[in-house]
Scaffold this motif. Structure first.
Motif, PDB file in Angstrom:
ATOM      1  N   LYS A  47       0.817  -1.213   0.000  1.00 19.97           N
ATOM      2  CA  LYS A  47       0.000   0.000   0.000  1.00 19.97           C
ATOM      3  C   LYS A  47       0.848   1.259   0.000  1.00 19.97           C
TER       4      LYS A  47
ATOM      5  N   VAL B 183      -1.874   3.474  -1.421  1.00 20.24           N
ATOM      6  CA  VAL B 183      -2.577   4.502  -0.676  1.00 20.24           C
ATOM      7  C   VAL B 183      -1.621   5.655  -0.394  1.00 20.24           C
TER       8      VAL B 183
ATOM      9  N   ARG C 146      -6.710   5.088  -5.769  1.00 25.03           N
ATOM     10  CA  ARG C 146      -7.037   5.089  -4.341  1.00 25.03           C
ATOM     11  C   ARG C 146      -6.024   5.868  -3.507  1.00 25.03           C
TER      12      ARG C 146
END
Lengths: 123, 408
Positions: free
Chosen positions: B81, B105, B134
Protein backbone atom coordinates in the motif's frame (compact mmCIF):
# COMPACT_ATOMS: atom_id res chain seq x y z
CA UNK A 1 -21.71 29.33 -16.83
CA UNK A 2 -18.45 27.66 -17.61
CA UNK A 3 -18.14 26.84 -13.95
CA UNK A 4 -21.32 24.82 -14.15
CA UNK A 5 -20.09 22.99 -17.20
CA UNK A 6 -16.75 22.16 -15.67
CA UNK A 7 -18.44 20.91 -12.54
CA UNK A 8 -20.81 18.91 -14.61
CA UNK A 9 -18.15 17.24 -16.62
CA UNK A 10 -15.88 16.42 -13.70
CA UNK A 11 -16.31 13.40 -11.50
CA UNK A 12 -18.36 15.16 -8.85
CA UNK A 13 -21.51 13.20 -9.46
CA UNK A 14 -22.89 13.81 -5.98
CA UNK A 15 -23.03 17.50 -6.72
CA UNK A 16 -24.65 16.99 -10.09
CA UNK A 17 -28.19 16.55 -8.89
CA UNK A 18 -27.99 19.83 -7.03
CA UNK A 19 -27.68 21.58 -10.37
CA UNK A 20 -31.07 20.35 -11.48
CA UNK A 21 -34.51 21.72 -10.72
CA UNK A 22 -36.68 19.27 -8.83
CA UNK A 23 -38.92 18.84 -11.81
CA UNK A 24 -36.15 18.76 -14.39
CA UNK A 25 -35.99 16.00 -16.95
CA UNK A 26 -32.95 14.39 -18.42
CA UNK A 27 -33.26 12.54 -21.70
CA UNK A 28 -30.13 10.45 -22.04
CA UNK A 29 -29.90 8.60 -25.34
CA UNK A 30 -33.65 8.30 -25.34
CA UNK A 31 -33.95 7.30 -21.68
CA UNK A 32 -36.12 9.79 -19.78
CA UNK A 33 -35.13 10.42 -16.15
CA UNK A 34 -37.02 12.79 -13.91
CA UNK A 35 -36.85 13.91 -10.29
CA UNK A 36 -33.81 14.34 -8.06
CA UNK A 37 -33.79 10.81 -6.66
CA UNK A 38 -34.06 9.17 -10.05
CA UNK A 39 -31.36 11.48 -11.37
CA UNK A 40 -29.02 10.61 -8.51
CA UNK A 41 -29.57 6.89 -9.10
CA UNK A 42 -29.04 7.35 -12.80
CA UNK A 43 -25.77 9.25 -12.42
CA UNK A 44 -24.53 6.68 -9.93
CA UNK A 45 -25.21 3.95 -12.44
CA UNK A 46 -22.97 5.54 -15.04
CA UNK A 47 -19.30 4.55 -15.20
CA UNK A 48 -16.81 7.29 -14.51
CA UNK A 49 -16.29 9.47 -17.51
CA UNK A 50 -14.02 12.00 -19.10
CA UNK A 51 -15.56 14.70 -21.20
CA UNK A 52 -13.98 17.02 -23.72
CA UNK A 53 -16.20 19.89 -24.71
CA UNK A 54 -15.28 21.01 -28.21
CA UNK A 55 -18.15 23.22 -29.23
CA UNK A 56 -20.33 25.50 -27.16
CA UNK A 57 -23.11 27.84 -28.18
CA UNK A 58 -25.90 29.53 -26.30
CA UNK A 59 -28.95 31.69 -26.86
CA UNK A 60 -31.22 33.56 -24.49
CA UNK A 61 -34.63 31.93 -24.66
CA UNK A 62 -37.42 34.22 -25.71
CA UNK A 63 -39.47 35.41 -22.77
CA UNK A 64 -42.72 34.39 -24.38
CA UNK A 65 -41.70 30.78 -23.90
CA UNK A 66 -40.53 31.23 -20.35
CA UNK A 67 -43.14 33.66 -19.05
CA UNK A 68 -40.46 36.07 -18.07
CA UNK A 69 -38.22 33.63 -16.24
CA UNK A 70 -34.65 34.22 -17.43
CA UNK A 71 -33.62 31.13 -19.37
CA UNK A 72 -30.62 30.15 -21.46
CA UNK A 73 -30.35 27.51 -24.14
CA UNK A 74 -26.87 25.98 -23.99
CA UNK A 75 -25.72 23.58 -26.70
CA UNK A 76 -22.48 21.63 -26.52
CA UNK A 77 -20.69 18.91 -28.37
CA UNK A 78 -17.49 16.98 -28.05
CA UNK A 79 -16.18 13.60 -26.98
CA UNK A 80 -16.75 11.46 -23.93
CA UNK A 81 -15.07 8.33 -22.71
CA UNK A 82 -16.93 6.20 -20.21
CA UNK A 83 -14.76 3.74 -18.36
CA UNK A 84 -14.83 0.39 -20.08
CA UNK A 85 -16.27 1.86 -23.26
CA UNK A 86 -14.79 3.40 -26.36
CA UNK A 87 -14.64 7.15 -26.81
CA UNK A 88 -17.68 8.62 -28.53
CA UNK A 89 -18.89 11.92 -29.90
CA UNK A 90 -21.86 13.46 -28.15
CA UNK A 91 -24.27 16.36 -28.46
CA UNK A 92 -25.90 17.79 -25.39
CA UNK A 93 -28.17 20.73 -24.75
CA UNK A 94 -29.54 22.31 -21.60
CA UNK A 95 -32.17 24.80 -20.66
CA UNK A 96 -30.78 26.76 -17.74
CA UNK A 97 -33.12 28.88 -15.73
CA UNK A 98 -32.33 31.51 -13.12
CA UNK A 99 -33.69 30.66 -9.70
CA UNK A 100 -33.77 32.88 -6.65
CA UNK A 101 -32.15 31.32 -3.60
CA UNK A 102 -33.79 31.81 -0.20
CA UNK A 103 -30.69 32.62 1.83
CA UNK A 104 -28.63 34.32 -0.79
CA UNK A 105 -29.18 37.48 -2.77
CA UNK A 106 -27.61 36.02 -5.83
CA UNK A 107 -29.82 33.90 -8.08
CA UNK A 108 -28.37 30.65 -9.36
CA UNK A 109 -28.68 28.79 -12.63
CA UNK A 110 -30.56 25.53 -12.46
CA UNK A 111 -30.93 22.95 -15.16
CA UNK A 112 -34.55 22.75 -16.25
CA UNK A 113 -33.88 20.20 -18.97
CA UNK A 114 -30.98 18.18 -20.23
CA UNK A 115 -30.81 16.26 -23.48
CA UNK A 116 -27.81 14.06 -24.20
CA UNK A 117 -27.09 11.79 -27.14
CA UNK A 118 -24.12 10.01 -28.62
CA UNK A 119 -23.76 10.94 -32.26
CA UNK A 120 -23.54 7.26 -33.08
CA UNK A 121 -26.16 6.13 -30.56
CA UNK A 122 -27.67 3.58 -32.90
CA UNK A 123 -24.47 1.63 -33.50
CA UNK B 1 20.38 -10.90 6.67
CA UNK B 2 20.67 -7.29 5.77
CA UNK B 3 17.18 -7.30 4.50
CA UNK B 4 15.99 -8.99 7.62
CA UNK B 5 17.38 -6.09 9.59
CA UNK B 6 15.59 -3.63 7.45
CA UNK B 7 12.32 -5.42 7.63
CA UNK B 8 9.97 -4.10 10.18
CA UNK B 9 7.75 -7.04 11.05
CA UNK B 10 5.22 -4.96 12.97
CA UNK B 11 4.58 -2.77 9.96
CA UNK B 12 5.22 -5.35 7.31
CA UNK B 13 7.44 -2.75 5.78
CA UNK B 14 10.78 -3.13 4.12
CA UNK B 15 13.10 -0.25 4.10
CA UNK B 16 15.67 -0.47 1.38
CA UNK B 17 16.58 3.15 1.49
CA UNK B 18 19.98 3.77 0.07
CA UNK B 19 20.78 0.17 0.34
CA UNK B 20 24.05 0.56 -1.41
CA UNK B 21 25.53 2.24 1.58
CA UNK B 22 24.12 -0.23 4.03
CA UNK B 23 26.78 -0.86 6.59
CA UNK B 24 26.07 -4.57 6.77
CA UNK B 25 26.58 -5.05 3.11
CA UNK B 26 29.48 -2.73 2.81
CA UNK B 27 31.24 -4.50 5.58
CA UNK B 28 30.84 -7.70 3.66
CA UNK B 29 31.86 -6.09 0.44
CA UNK B 30 28.57 -6.91 -1.16
CA UNK B 31 27.38 -4.30 -3.45
CA UNK B 32 23.67 -4.08 -3.98
CA UNK B 33 22.93 -1.65 -6.67
CA UNK B 34 19.22 -1.48 -7.16
CA UNK B 35 19.28 0.36 -10.43
CA UNK B 36 20.85 -2.71 -11.90
CA UNK B 37 18.31 -5.15 -13.23
CA UNK B 38 19.81 -8.31 -11.70
CA UNK B 39 20.16 -6.73 -8.31
CA UNK B 40 16.64 -5.45 -8.29
CA UNK B 41 15.33 -8.76 -9.53
CA UNK B 42 17.07 -10.54 -6.71
CA UNK B 43 15.52 -8.23 -4.16
CA UNK B 44 12.08 -8.61 -5.66
CA UNK B 45 12.49 -12.36 -5.60
CA UNK B 46 13.37 -12.30 -1.96
CA UNK B 47 10.25 -10.29 -1.31
CA UNK B 48 8.13 -12.62 -3.39
CA UNK B 49 9.40 -15.72 -1.64
CA UNK B 50 9.67 -14.53 1.90
CA UNK B 51 7.44 -11.59 2.55
CA UNK B 52 4.65 -11.52 0.01
CA UNK B 53 2.44 -9.94 2.65
CA UNK B 54 4.55 -6.81 2.42
CA UNK B 55 2.60 -3.58 2.86
CA UNK B 56 5.32 -0.95 2.74
CA UNK B 57 8.46 -0.70 0.64
CA UNK B 58 11.07 2.00 0.68
CA UNK B 59 13.32 2.14 -2.36
CA UNK B 60 14.44 5.70 -2.05
CA UNK B 61 17.93 6.88 -2.72
CA UNK B 62 18.89 4.06 -5.01
CA UNK B 63 19.42 5.78 -8.36
CA UNK B 64 16.59 3.72 -9.79
CA UNK B 65 15.76 4.61 -13.38
CA UNK B 66 13.23 2.01 -14.36
CA UNK B 67 10.51 0.09 -12.60
CA UNK B 68 10.40 -2.94 -14.89
CA UNK B 69 11.46 -5.38 -12.24
CA UNK B 70 8.77 -4.23 -9.87
CA UNK B 71 5.93 -5.32 -12.10
CA UNK B 72 5.85 -8.72 -10.42
CA UNK B 73 4.98 -7.06 -7.16
CA UNK B 74 1.56 -6.30 -8.50
CA UNK B 75 0.64 -9.95 -8.37
CA UNK B 76 3.11 -11.28 -5.82
CA UNK B 77 2.83 -8.57 -3.18
CA UNK B 78 -0.78 -7.53 -3.56
CA UNK B 79 -0.99 -5.95 -0.11
CA UNK B 80 1.56 -3.33 -0.92
CA UNK B 81 0.00 0.00 0.00
CA UNK B 82 2.93 2.30 0.63
CA UNK B 83 5.75 2.80 -1.81
CA UNK B 84 8.60 5.20 -1.50
CA UNK B 85 10.43 5.91 -4.73
CA UNK B 86 11.74 9.33 -3.83
CA UNK B 87 15.27 10.47 -4.56
CA UNK B 88 15.72 8.27 -7.57
CA UNK B 89 16.17 8.75 -11.27
CA UNK B 90 12.76 7.99 -12.71
CA UNK B 91 12.53 10.06 -15.84
CA UNK B 92 8.90 9.90 -16.90
CA UNK B 93 5.59 9.17 -15.24
CA UNK B 94 5.12 6.35 -17.70
CA UNK B 95 7.34 4.29 -15.43
CA UNK B 96 4.41 4.23 -13.04
CA UNK B 97 2.40 2.27 -15.60
CA UNK B 98 4.60 -0.71 -14.82
CA UNK B 99 3.22 -0.92 -11.31
CA UNK B 100 -0.16 0.63 -11.72
CA UNK B 101 -1.93 -2.52 -10.57
CA UNK B 102 -0.76 -1.82 -7.02
CA UNK B 103 -3.52 -0.47 -4.80
CA UNK B 104 -1.32 2.23 -3.37
CA UNK B 105 -2.58 4.50 -0.68
CA UNK B 106 0.68 6.33 -0.09
CA UNK B 107 3.36 7.12 -2.62
CA UNK B 108 6.55 9.10 -2.54
CA UNK B 109 7.94 10.29 -5.82
CA UNK B 110 9.65 13.53 -4.99
CA UNK B 111 13.17 14.16 -6.16
CA UNK B 112 12.79 12.25 -9.35
CA UNK B 113 13.38 13.90 -12.73
CA UNK B 114 9.79 13.06 -13.70
CA UNK B 115 8.46 15.58 -11.20
CA UNK B 116 9.87 18.49 -13.16
CA UNK B 117 7.88 17.53 -16.22
CA UNK B 118 4.59 18.77 -14.86
CA UNK B 119 3.77 22.41 -15.18
CA UNK B 120 1.73 22.46 -12.03
CA UNK B 121 0.89 20.45 -8.97
CA UNK B 122 -2.59 19.61 -10.21
CA UNK B 123 -1.41 17.87 -13.36
CA UNK B 124 1.25 16.00 -11.38
CA UNK B 125 -1.33 14.73 -8.91
CA UNK B 126 -3.69 13.93 -11.75
CA UNK B 127 -1.11 11.88 -13.62
CA UNK B 128 -0.23 9.91 -10.51
CA UNK B 129 -3.86 9.37 -9.57
CA UNK B 130 -4.62 8.04 -12.99
CA UNK B 131 -2.47 5.06 -12.12
CA UNK B 132 -3.36 4.87 -8.44
CA UNK B 133 -6.94 6.01 -8.01
CA UNK B 134 -7.04 5.09 -4.34
CA UNK B 135 -4.03 7.20 -3.45
CA UNK B 136 -4.49 9.33 -0.34
CA UNK B 137 -1.00 10.64 0.25
CA UNK B 138 1.55 11.83 -2.25
CA UNK B 139 5.02 13.02 -1.28
CA UNK B 140 3.90 13.31 2.29
CA UNK B 141 0.88 15.48 1.50
CA UNK B 142 -2.67 14.40 2.04
CA UNK B 143 -4.69 14.39 -1.12
CA UNK B 144 -8.39 15.23 -1.15
CA UNK B 145 -10.21 11.93 -0.91
CA UNK B 146 -10.97 10.57 -4.35
CA UNK B 147 -14.67 10.59 -5.15
CA UNK B 148 -15.32 7.29 -6.77
CA UNK B 149 -17.87 4.57 -6.70
CA UNK B 150 -18.09 1.59 -4.41
CA UNK B 151 -15.37 -0.98 -5.02
CA UNK B 152 -16.79 -2.22 -8.27
CA UNK B 153 -17.07 0.59 -10.79
CA UNK B 154 -19.77 0.01 -13.37
CA UNK B 155 -18.62 -0.15 -16.94
CA UNK B 156 -21.90 -0.75 -18.67
CA UNK B 157 -23.84 2.21 -19.92
CA UNK B 158 -27.62 2.16 -20.21
CA UNK B 159 -28.87 0.99 -23.60
CA UNK B 160 -29.53 3.75 -26.11
CA UNK B 161 -33.07 4.16 -27.30
CA UNK B 162 -34.74 6.00 -30.14
CA UNK B 163 -37.06 8.99 -30.02
CA UNK B 164 -38.45 10.07 -26.68
CA UNK B 165 -41.64 12.04 -27.24
CA UNK B 166 -43.22 11.93 -23.84
CA UNK B 167 -46.74 11.54 -25.14
CA UNK B 168 -48.60 10.61 -28.30
CA UNK B 169 -50.20 14.02 -28.60
CA UNK B 170 -46.86 15.72 -28.57
CA UNK B 171 -45.53 13.17 -31.02
CA UNK B 172 -48.27 13.96 -33.51
CA UNK B 173 -47.80 17.68 -32.99
CA UNK B 174 -44.06 17.55 -33.54
CA UNK B 175 -44.11 15.16 -36.49
CA UNK B 176 -46.61 17.32 -38.27
CA UNK B 177 -44.54 20.39 -37.57
CA UNK B 178 -41.38 18.73 -38.86
CA UNK B 179 -43.12 17.45 -41.96
CA UNK B 180 -44.30 20.95 -42.82
CA UNK B 181 -41.08 22.68 -41.84
CA UNK B 182 -38.79 20.44 -43.82
CA UNK B 183 -40.90 20.26 -46.90
CA UNK B 184 -40.45 24.02 -47.17
CA UNK B 185 -36.83 23.85 -46.06
CA UNK B 186 -36.03 21.36 -48.82
CA UNK B 187 -38.13 23.08 -51.44
CA UNK B 188 -35.45 25.44 -52.70
CA UNK B 189 -37.04 28.61 -51.36
CA UNK B 190 -37.16 28.95 -47.62
CA UNK B 191 -38.89 32.29 -47.63
CA UNK B 192 -42.21 30.95 -46.40
CA UNK B 193 -40.49 29.71 -43.27
CA UNK B 194 -41.16 33.23 -42.03
CA UNK B 195 -44.50 31.93 -40.87
CA UNK B 196 -42.81 29.34 -38.71
CA UNK B 197 -40.77 31.81 -36.73
CA UNK B 198 -41.64 34.28 -34.01
CA UNK B 199 -40.83 37.93 -34.64
CA UNK B 200 -38.16 37.82 -31.97
CA UNK B 201 -36.70 34.46 -32.93
CA UNK B 202 -32.99 33.63 -32.64
CA UNK B 203 -30.89 31.20 -34.62
CA UNK B 204 -27.29 30.13 -34.56
CA UNK B 205 -25.28 27.22 -35.84
CA UNK B 206 -22.14 25.35 -34.89
CA UNK B 207 -19.91 22.98 -36.78
CA UNK B 208 -17.35 20.68 -35.23
CA UNK B 209 -14.02 22.21 -34.51
CA UNK B 210 -11.56 20.97 -37.06
CA UNK B 211 -7.91 21.62 -37.55
CA UNK B 212 -8.33 21.20 -41.30
CA UNK B 213 -8.74 24.18 -43.55
CA UNK B 214 -12.45 24.86 -43.10
CA UNK B 215 -13.17 26.30 -46.54
CA UNK B 216 -11.94 23.17 -48.24
CA UNK B 217 -14.25 20.84 -46.41
CA UNK B 218 -17.77 20.20 -47.66
CA UNK B 219 -18.96 21.92 -44.53
CA UNK B 220 -17.43 25.12 -45.87
CA UNK B 221 -20.76 26.85 -46.31
CA UNK B 222 -21.64 26.13 -42.71
CA UNK B 223 -18.22 26.71 -41.21
CA UNK B 224 -18.41 30.36 -42.19
CA UNK B 225 -21.12 31.01 -39.66
CA UNK B 226 -20.20 28.62 -36.91
CA UNK B 227 -20.78 30.10 -33.51
CA UNK B 228 -18.50 28.21 -31.17
CA UNK B 229 -18.03 30.23 -28.01
CA UNK B 230 -15.05 28.13 -27.07
CA UNK B 231 -13.20 29.48 -30.05
CA UNK B 232 -14.77 32.88 -30.61
CA UNK B 233 -14.13 35.33 -27.83
CA UNK B 234 -14.80 38.62 -29.56
CA UNK B 235 -18.20 39.85 -28.40
CA UNK B 236 -18.95 41.68 -31.64
CA UNK B 237 -18.39 38.54 -33.64
CA UNK B 238 -20.44 36.54 -31.16
CA UNK B 239 -23.25 39.03 -31.52
CA UNK B 240 -23.13 39.02 -35.30
CA UNK B 241 -23.30 35.26 -35.51
CA UNK B 242 -26.51 35.04 -33.52
CA UNK B 243 -29.25 35.75 -36.06
CA UNK B 244 -32.02 37.68 -34.43
CA UNK B 245 -35.56 38.50 -35.62
CA UNK B 246 -37.27 36.25 -38.05
CA UNK B 247 -36.31 38.30 -41.07
CA UNK B 248 -32.64 37.82 -40.32
CA UNK B 249 -33.15 34.19 -39.45
CA UNK B 250 -34.90 33.32 -42.68
CA UNK B 251 -32.57 35.46 -44.77
CA UNK B 252 -29.71 33.46 -43.33
CA UNK B 253 -31.43 30.14 -43.92
CA UNK B 254 -32.04 31.10 -47.50
CA UNK B 255 -28.33 31.48 -48.05
CA UNK B 256 -27.57 27.97 -46.92
CA UNK B 257 -27.16 25.27 -49.58
CA UNK B 258 -30.16 23.42 -50.92
CA UNK B 259 -30.89 20.29 -48.98
CA UNK B 260 -32.89 17.12 -48.95
CA UNK B 261 -33.64 15.74 -45.55
CA UNK B 262 -34.27 12.09 -44.77
CA UNK B 263 -37.28 12.63 -42.55
CA UNK B 264 -37.65 8.91 -41.92
CA UNK B 265 -34.25 8.98 -40.23
CA UNK B 266 -35.25 11.71 -37.80
CA UNK B 267 -34.89 11.10 -34.13
CA UNK B 268 -36.70 13.39 -31.72
CA UNK B 269 -36.10 13.92 -28.02
CA UNK B 270 -38.56 16.11 -26.18
CA UNK B 271 -36.86 17.97 -23.35
CA UNK B 272 -39.48 20.14 -21.85
CA UNK B 273 -43.01 21.13 -22.31
CA UNK B 274 -45.12 23.55 -20.36
CA UNK B 275 -48.20 25.33 -21.53
CA UNK B 276 -46.02 28.05 -23.01
CA UNK B 277 -42.95 26.12 -24.15
CA UNK B 278 -42.18 23.00 -26.11
CA UNK B 279 -38.52 22.29 -26.63
CA UNK B 280 -37.21 19.31 -28.57
CA UNK B 281 -34.04 18.10 -30.24
CA UNK B 282 -34.14 16.61 -33.72
CA UNK B 283 -31.26 14.66 -35.18
CA UNK B 284 -30.90 13.06 -38.57
CA UNK B 285 -29.19 13.30 -41.93
CA UNK B 286 -29.59 15.32 -45.09
CA UNK B 287 -28.04 15.51 -48.52
CA UNK B 288 -26.71 18.64 -50.02
CA UNK B 289 -28.34 18.73 -53.40
CA UNK B 290 -26.12 19.56 -56.32
CA UNK B 291 -27.79 22.47 -58.01
CA UNK B 292 -25.43 22.83 -60.89
CA UNK B 293 -25.18 19.13 -61.54
CA UNK B 294 -21.43 19.30 -61.18
CA UNK B 295 -20.70 19.35 -57.47
CA UNK B 296 -20.74 16.05 -55.62
CA UNK B 297 -23.60 15.39 -53.27
CA UNK B 298 -22.45 15.22 -49.67
CA UNK B 299 -24.41 13.70 -46.86
CA UNK B 300 -24.41 15.53 -43.60
CA UNK B 301 -25.76 14.89 -40.16
CA UNK B 302 -27.36 17.41 -37.84
CA UNK B 303 -28.63 17.90 -34.33
CA UNK B 304 -31.09 20.75 -34.01
CA UNK B 305 -32.79 22.20 -30.97
CA UNK B 306 -36.12 23.94 -31.45
CA UNK B 307 -37.68 25.95 -28.67
CA UNK B 308 -41.26 26.70 -29.62
CA UNK B 309 -44.37 28.40 -28.29
CA UNK B 310 -47.89 27.34 -29.19
CA UNK B 311 -49.32 28.97 -32.27
CA UNK B 312 -52.97 29.13 -33.22
CA UNK B 313 -54.56 26.12 -34.82
CA UNK B 314 -52.60 23.45 -33.03
CA UNK B 315 -49.28 24.61 -34.42
CA UNK B 316 -45.88 25.63 -33.18
CA UNK B 317 -43.95 28.85 -33.50
CA UNK B 318 -40.17 28.82 -33.23
CA UNK B 319 -38.52 31.22 -30.81
CA UNK B 320 -35.08 29.61 -30.61
CA UNK B 321 -33.34 27.48 -33.21
CA UNK B 322 -29.84 26.04 -32.77
CA UNK B 323 -28.24 23.79 -35.36
CA UNK B 324 -25.19 21.59 -35.11
CA UNK B 325 -24.02 20.30 -38.50
CA UNK B 326 -21.30 17.77 -39.23
CA UNK B 327 -20.35 15.30 -41.94
CA UNK B 328 -22.27 12.04 -41.79
CA UNK B 329 -20.35 8.88 -40.94
CA UNK B 330 -20.08 6.04 -43.45
CA UNK B 331 -22.52 4.05 -41.36
CA UNK B 332 -25.04 6.91 -41.45
CA UNK B 333 -24.63 7.34 -45.18
CA UNK B 334 -25.20 3.67 -45.72
CA UNK B 335 -28.43 3.71 -43.75
CA UNK B 336 -29.72 6.98 -45.06
CA UNK B 337 -32.51 7.42 -47.56
CA UNK B 338 -33.46 3.79 -47.51
CA UNK B 339 -37.18 3.13 -47.62
CA UNK B 340 -38.17 1.03 -44.64
CA UNK B 341 -39.16 -2.53 -45.50
CA UNK B 342 -42.94 -2.94 -45.39
CA UNK B 343 -44.02 -4.61 -42.17
CA UNK B 344 -44.87 -8.22 -42.93
CA UNK B 345 -48.56 -8.86 -42.41
CA UNK B 346 -49.60 -11.90 -40.48
CA UNK B 347 -52.59 -12.58 -42.65
CA UNK B 348 -52.05 -13.71 -46.21
CA UNK B 349 -52.32 -10.86 -48.68
CA UNK B 350 -55.37 -11.43 -50.87
CA UNK B 351 -54.81 -11.08 -54.55
CA UNK B 352 -56.54 -7.98 -55.81
CA UNK B 353 -59.11 -8.00 -58.53
CA UNK B 354 -58.48 -5.84 -61.56
CA UNK B 355 -60.92 -3.06 -60.62
CA UNK B 356 -59.42 -2.94 -57.13
CA UNK B 357 -55.95 -2.72 -58.63
CA UNK B 358 -57.03 0.25 -60.68
CA UNK B 359 -58.66 1.89 -57.68
CA UNK B 360 -55.52 1.31 -55.67
CA UNK B 361 -53.26 2.98 -58.19
CA UNK B 362 -55.60 5.91 -58.50
CA UNK B 363 -55.95 6.29 -54.76
CA UNK B 364 -52.22 6.13 -54.24
CA UNK B 365 -51.69 8.80 -56.84
CA UNK B 366 -54.34 11.10 -55.44
CA UNK B 367 -53.47 10.77 -51.78
CA UNK B 368 -49.73 10.59 -52.14
CA UNK B 369 -49.58 7.57 -49.89
CA UNK B 370 -47.67 4.48 -50.88
CA UNK B 371 -49.47 1.39 -52.13
CA UNK B 372 -49.38 -0.41 -48.83
CA UNK B 373 -51.12 2.37 -46.94
CA UNK B 374 -53.46 3.20 -49.76
CA UNK B 375 -54.61 -0.38 -49.83
CA UNK B 376 -55.20 -0.40 -46.11
CA UNK B 377 -57.28 2.74 -46.32
CA UNK B 378 -59.36 1.37 -49.16
CA UNK B 379 -59.81 -1.96 -47.43
CA UNK B 380 -60.89 -0.29 -44.20
CA UNK B 381 -63.55 1.55 -46.13
CA UNK B 382 -64.81 -1.35 -48.12
CA UNK B 383 -63.19 -0.30 -51.34
CA UNK B 384 -65.43 2.69 -51.55
CA UNK B 385 -63.20 5.20 -53.30
CA UNK B 386 -65.12 8.30 -52.26
CA UNK B 387 -65.56 7.33 -48.64
CA UNK B 388 -61.94 6.28 -48.38
CA UNK B 389 -60.97 9.60 -49.89
CA UNK B 390 -62.99 11.53 -47.33
CA UNK B 391 -61.65 9.52 -44.43
CA UNK B 392 -58.14 10.03 -45.72
CA UNK B 393 -58.58 13.77 -46.08
CA UNK B 394 -59.98 14.05 -42.56
CA UNK B 395 -57.22 11.98 -41.01
CA UNK B 396 -54.60 13.97 -42.85
CA UNK B 397 -56.05 17.25 -41.66
CA UNK B 398 -55.96 15.93 -38.11
CA UNK B 399 -52.33 14.98 -38.55
CA UNK B 400 -53.07 11.37 -37.76
CA UNK B 401 -51.27 9.85 -40.71
CA UNK B 402 -47.60 8.96 -39.98
CA UNK B 403 -44.86 10.04 -42.32
CA UNK B 404 -44.02 6.50 -43.29
CA UNK B 405 -47.30 6.30 -45.17
CA UNK B 406 -45.99 8.70 -47.75
CA UNK B 407 -42.66 7.05 -48.35
CA UNK B 408 -42.73 5.26 -51.64
Amino acid sequence: MFVILLMFFSRLSQNLTRLYLDKATLVWNGNAVSGNDALADFFDSLPSSEFQVQTLDCQPVHEQATQGQTTLLVVTGGTVKFEGNKQRFFNQNFLLTAQATPNNDQPVWKIASDCFRFQDWSS
Amino acid sequence: QCMAKRFDGSQQALDLNNIRTDPDLVSQNIEVILNRKTNMEAVINIIKENIPELTGLNLSNNRIQKLDELTDLVSKAPNLKTLNLSHNELKTDRELDKVKGLKLVELWLNRNPLCDFFKDQASYISAVRQRFPRLLKLDGHDLPAPIGFDVETPTTIPPCKGSCFGSDDIKVLILRFLQQYYSIYDSGDRQSLLDAYHDGASLSLTTPYSTQNPSRSSLGEYHKDTRNLKRIKDTTVRFRLLKHTRLNVVAFLNELPKTQHDIASFNVDVNTFTNTLLSFTVSGVFKEVAVDGKSRESTMAFSRVFVTVPAGNNGLCIVNDQMFIRMATTEEIRRAFVAPAPTPSSSPVPILTAPHQEMLTAFSQKSGMNLEWSQKCLQDNNWNFDVAGQVFTQLKADGKIPDVAFIK
